[in-house]
Design an enzyme around this catalytic site. Structure first.
Site, PDB file in Angstrom:
ATOM      1  N   GLU A  93       4.436   6.151   2.429  1.00 30.12           N
ATOM      2  CA  GLU A  93       3.092   6.394   1.903  1.00 30.12           C
ATOM      3  C   GLU A  93       2.658   7.832   2.187  1.00 30.12           C
ATOM      4  O   GLU A  93       1.874   8.414   1.448  1.00 30.12           O
ATOM      5  CB  GLU A  93       2.100   5.387   2.511  1.00 30.12           C
ATOM      6  CG  GLU A  93       0.843   5.203   1.674  1.00 30.12           C
ATOM      7  CD  GLU A  93       0.047   3.961   2.052  1.00 30.12           C
ATOM      8  OE1 GLU A  93       0.505   2.846   1.742  1.00 30.12           O
ATOM      9  OE2 GLU A  93      -1.012   4.101   2.670  1.00 30.12           O
ATOM     10  N   HIS A 151      25.678  -8.450   9.728  1.00 33.19           N
ATOM     11  CA  HIS A 151      26.125  -9.607   8.947  1.00 33.19           C
ATOM     12  C   HIS A 151      25.371  -9.654   7.627  1.00 33.19           C
ATOM     13  O   HIS A 151      25.265 -10.712   7.002  1.00 33.19           O
ATOM     14  CB  HIS A 151      25.910 -10.881   9.764  1.00 33.19           C
ATOM     15  CG  HIS A 151      26.620 -10.815  11.077  1.00 33.19           C
ATOM     16  ND1 HIS A 151      27.887 -11.333  11.260  1.00 33.19           N
ATOM     17  CD2 HIS A 151      26.269 -10.221  12.243  1.00 33.19           C
ATOM     18  CE1 HIS A 151      28.269 -11.085  12.514  1.00 33.19           C
ATOM     19  NE2 HIS A 151      27.311 -10.404  13.119  1.00 33.19           N
ATOM     20  N   LYS A 207      -4.797   0.145  -7.071  1.00 33.93           N
ATOM     21  CA  LYS A 207      -6.032  -0.624  -6.855  1.00 33.93           C
ATOM     22  C   LYS A 207      -6.872  -0.634  -8.136  1.00 33.93           C
ATOM     23  O   LYS A 207      -7.401  -1.660  -8.535  1.00 33.93           O
ATOM     24  CB  LYS A 207      -6.859  -0.012  -5.715  1.00 33.93           C
ATOM     25  CG  LYS A 207      -6.311  -0.299  -4.317  1.00 33.93           C
ATOM     26  CD  LYS A 207      -7.244   0.281  -3.248  1.00 33.93           C
ATOM     27  CE  LYS A 207      -6.640   0.169  -1.851  1.00 33.93           C
ATOM     28  NZ  LYS A 207      -7.407   0.794  -0.791  1.00 33.93           N
TER      29      LYS A 207
HETATM   30  O1  PA5 Z   1      -2.495   3.980   5.184  1.00 32.07           O
HETATM   31  C1  PA5 Z   1      -3.382   3.780   4.364  1.00 32.07           C
HETATM   32  O2  PA5 Z   1      -4.303   4.593   4.185  1.00 32.07           O
HETATM   33  C2  PA5 Z   1      -3.405   2.516   3.547  1.00 32.07           C
HETATM   34  O3  PA5 Z   1      -2.226   1.790   3.674  1.00 32.07           O
HETATM   35  C3  PA5 Z   1      -4.587   1.653   3.970  1.00 32.07           C
HETATM   36  O4  PA5 Z   1      -4.468   1.350   5.324  1.00 32.07           O
HETATM   37  C4  PA5 Z   1      -4.651   0.358   3.164  1.00 32.07           C
HETATM   38  O5  PA5 Z   1      -4.749   0.637   1.797  1.00 32.07           O
HETATM   39  C5  PA5 Z   1      -5.845  -0.497   3.602  1.00 32.07           C
HETATM   40  O6  PA5 Z   1      -7.010   0.239   3.469  1.00 32.07           O
HETATM   41  P1  PA5 Z   1      -8.332  -0.170   4.212  1.00 32.07           P
HETATM   42  O7  PA5 Z   1      -8.107  -0.051   5.673  1.00 32.07           O
HETATM   43  O8  PA5 Z   1      -9.359   0.778   3.704  1.00 32.07           O
HETATM   44  O9  PA5 Z   1      -8.636  -1.596   3.842  1.00 32.07           O
END
Ligand code: PA5
Length: 532
Positions: A324, A353, A457
Site C-alpha cells: 500500500e 510443503h 471505495k
Molecule cells: O493504511 C491505510 O491507510 C489503510 O489501509 C486504512 O488503514 C484502511 O483503509 C482503514 O481506514 P480507516 O482506519 O480510516 O477505517
C-alpha cells in the site's frame, strides 16, 4: 552469478551485521550485489536519509494529503515537532493505560460483570497491526482478555465470530477502530455488533470504545450514544503505521501484553535506523537490497519466510505496509511509474510443503527474506531424535532451504532475532516501516498516501447506489419481471448491463431481499422480479 562456499563465507563476514541494542542481526551475503552497486547508490541513500530526517522533524511529507508523517514520534514523543503533539501522545498513552487498568481490575465492566473478551472491529491498517501483534504475543492461559476480530463486511464471517461470544457479550468490550471514521466495512461491523448486543438485551454503548479521528462520523456516533470511552487518532499517523498509537496499543494492553516493551523495541530500532551510515543501519540495508533485487522497479517479489508460528501474520502485515505504501502509479513529480513490490509469505517450514517447490525450481522472480528466531520455546525440549529437538529441525529446515535456494541461483536476506517478545515485535515493525520510507525515497514515490484504496471505495459506493435504484425500480415494476437490459436502460445506464446482472444475481441469491430470478438462457434472457 553465484558465489562459491568460500566466497560466501567471505561475503558473510562482510555483510552479516549484528545490532546488539535491538538484538537483531541482518545477513545480506546471499544477495549477489557488488561493492560497485553500494558505491553507486551512496548519493541516493544519502538523499533518502535527508528526506527521512525532514519527515521526522515534521515536514509535510505526505504532500497530497498535506499532512505530516509522525509515527516515529509515537515511540519518542520528545521528537514531536510541537509541544501540543507531544502532550497529545503522552496524555493518550496515560489515559489508555488507566482505562486498561480499570478494565483489568474490574472497575470498568460490562453488563454481566468483568470483561473477559475483546471484539476488535477495523480493516487494513486498523486491523492488520493488532492481528499481527495478537498472533505474535498471545497466550491462551495468561492473556487478560481473549480477542476476536471483525476485519471485513462479510456477514457470515461476522456470524462465525459472534457465535463464539454470543453468550458472553455482556462480558465483551468492543473496540471500533477507524482513523477516518467513515470506512464502510468497519461501520457495517459496528452496526452488526450493535445489533447482536441489542438482541442479547444489552446496551452496545456500555461495551463500546472508539479509536478514531476527533469529529469523524464514528466519533460523532460514539459521542451521541455515550460510548464507554474514546481514544483519538491523529491525521499525522497513517493507518498502516498506526500500531503504536491507540489503534494497536489499546487491543494489546487489554490483552495484557507489555506495551512499554513494544514501544521500547520500536524506539530502540528507530535509534539504530536513524544512523546515516549504511553499514550500521539495517533498514537502509534492507531498502538497498530491495532496490538491488528488483532494479528499483520491483521486478522481483519479496517472499517473507519467518520460521516461527507466532510470526505467521508478519507477511500479511508487511504485505499491506509495503504494497500500500510503495504500489503507486505516479511518482512525486506526477510521472507515471507504476511502482511497487509484491509481497507474500506465510511461515516455514510449513511452506516447504507448499510453494517452496516453485521457489527453488520454478520462476526465479523473487528474493526471500528469512526470519530466524534463535529461542525455540520458553521451557525445555524433549529429544525427537537422539540429541535433536523439534526446534533443531525448524532451524535445520531454515538453513537447508536457504542453501537449496541459493544453489539454484535464488537470492535471500536473513534477519535473525533472539526471541519473539513484545520488544522484538516492536523492533520488526519499526525496521520495516523505515525501510519502506527509505525505499520510497529511492524510487521517488509518496509512501504515505493510498489513492488506489480511495478509488476502490468510491467505485463500491457507486455500486451500492445503483443497487438501491435497481431495488426501487423492481419494487415499482412488481408485476412484470425485468431483464438486466431493461433495468439498465430504464435507469439510464445501458452500458452497465453486466453490473446490473451481477447485482441482481446477488440480490436474488439472498432470499431476504425478496428479489426472485426467472430463468432464461444467458444473462440477457434472465429476468428479475420483486416478490410481494
Ligand atoms: O493504511 C491505510 O491507510 C489503510 O489501509 C486504512 O488503514 C484502511 O483503509 C482503514 O481506514 P480507516 O482506519 O480510516 O477505517
Amino acid at each position: 552469478m553465484k558465489f562459491t562456499n568460500e566466497q560466501l563465507w567471505e561475503r558473510f563476514q562482510k555483510f552479516y551485521t549484528e545490532f546488539p541494542s535491538i538484538q537483531l542481526a541482518l545477513d545480506l551475503s546471499r544477495m549477489n550485489f557488488s561493492d560497485a552497486f553500494l558505491v553507486s547508490m551512496q548519493p541516493e541513500i544519502d538523499r533518502s536519509f535527508r528526506a527521512m530526517a525532514e519527515l521526522e522533524r515534521g515536514a509535510i511529507a505526505n504532500a497530497d494529503e498535506k499532512r505530516m508523517v509522525g509515527h516515529y514520534w509515537l515511540r519518542n514523543p520528545g521528537l514531536a515537532p510541537t509541544p501540543e503533539i507531544r502532550r497529545e501522545i503522552e496524555e493518550t498513552l496515560a489515559s489508555l493505560k488507566s482505562f486498561v487498568r480499570e478494565v483489568h481490575e474490574g472497575r470498568v465492566q460490562g453488563a454481566r460483570g468483568p470483561f473477559k473478551n475483546l471484539l476488535v472491529i477495523g480493516i487494513g491498517g486498523s486491523a492488520l497491526g493488532p492481528q499481527f501483534v495478537t498472533n505474535a504475543l498471545s497466550h491462551p492461559i495468561t492473556d487478560m482478555l481473549s480477542v476476536r476480530f471483525f476485519d471485513n463486511t462479510d456477514p457470515d464471517g461476522m456470524d462465525r465470530v459472534l457465535a463464539g461470544i454470543v453468550t458472553e457479550l455482556g462480558n465483551t468490550v468492543c473496540i471500533v477502530i477507524s482513523k477516518s471514521g467513515g470506512t464502510k466495512e468497519t461501520r457495517n461491523g459496528m452496526l452488526e455488533a450493535k445489533a447482536a448486543y441489542e438482541r442479547a438485551g444489552l446496551s452496545f454503548a456500555q461495551h463500546a470504545v472508539a479509536v478514531t479521528g476527533i469529529g469523524s462520523e464514528l466519533d460523532k456516533v460514539a459521542v451521541n450514544e455515550g460510548w464507554l470511552m474514546r481514544f483519538p487518532m491523529w491525521d499525522w499517523v497513517g493507518g498502516r503505521t498506526s500500531e503504536l498509537s491507540a489503534v494497536g496499543l489499546l487491543p494489546a494492553a487489554l490483552q495484557g501484553f507489555d506495551v512499554d516493551s513494544l514501544i521500547a523495541g520500536a524506539r530502540a530500532c528507530d535509534e539504530v535506523t536513524r544512523v546515516t551510515d549504511l553499514k550500521r543501519n539495517p533498514s537502509a540495508q534492507l531498502a538497498l537490497m530491495w532496490f538491488y533485487a528488483g532494479n528499483g522497479r520491483g521486478s522481483k517479489d519479496m517472499v517473507i519466510l519467518p520460521y516461527k508460528d507466532r510470526l505467521e501474520l508478519l507477511s500479511k502485515y508487511l504485505q499491506q505496509l509495503i504494497m500500500e505504501s510503495l504500489g503507486k502509479g505516479l511518482d512525486i513529480n506526477n510521472t507515471l511509474v507504476n511502482q511497487g513490490i509484491a509481497v507474500y509469505g506465510n511461515k516455514g517450514s510449513t511452506d516447504q510443503h507448499a510453494y517452496v517447490q516453485q521457489l527453488r525450481e520454478g520462476l526465479n522472480n523473487f528474493f526471500a527474506t528469512f526470519i530466524e528466531v534463535i529461542r525455540d520455546r520458553t521451557g525445555d525440549s524433549i529429544p525427537v531424535d537422539p540429541n535433536v529437538t523439534s526446534g533443531d529441525y525448524l532451524s535445520g529446515f531454515l538453513l537447508g532451504t536457504r542453501e537449496a535456494l541459493y544453489e539454484n541461483g535464488r537470492e535471500s536476506i536473513t534477519i535473525t532475532i533472539r526471541e519473539v517478545s513484545a520488544f522484538s515485535v516492536g523492533v520488526l515493525m519499526a525496521l520495516f516501516e523505515r525501510a519502506v520510507g527509505l525505499y520510497a525515497s529511492l524510487i521517488n514515490v509518496n509512501a504515505y498516501h493510498q489513492p488506489g484504496v480511495e478509488a476502490g471505495k468510491k467505485a463500491a459506493s457507486a455500486i451500492i447506489d445503483l443497487q438501491g435504484k435497481i431495488v426501487d425500480f423492481l419494487t415499482h415494476k412488481k408485476s412484470s419481471p425485468q431483464t438486466v437490459v431493461q433495468i439498465a436502460e430504464a435507469l439510464g445506464n445501458k452500458s452497465r448491463a453486466e453490473t446490473v446482472f451481477k447485482i441482481c444475481e446477488h440480490l436474488a441469491g439472498n432470499p431476504d431481499t425478496g428479489i426472485r430470478r426467472h430463468e432464461g438462457t444467458g444473462p440477457a434472457a434472465v429476468s428479475y422480479q420483486k416478490a410481494d
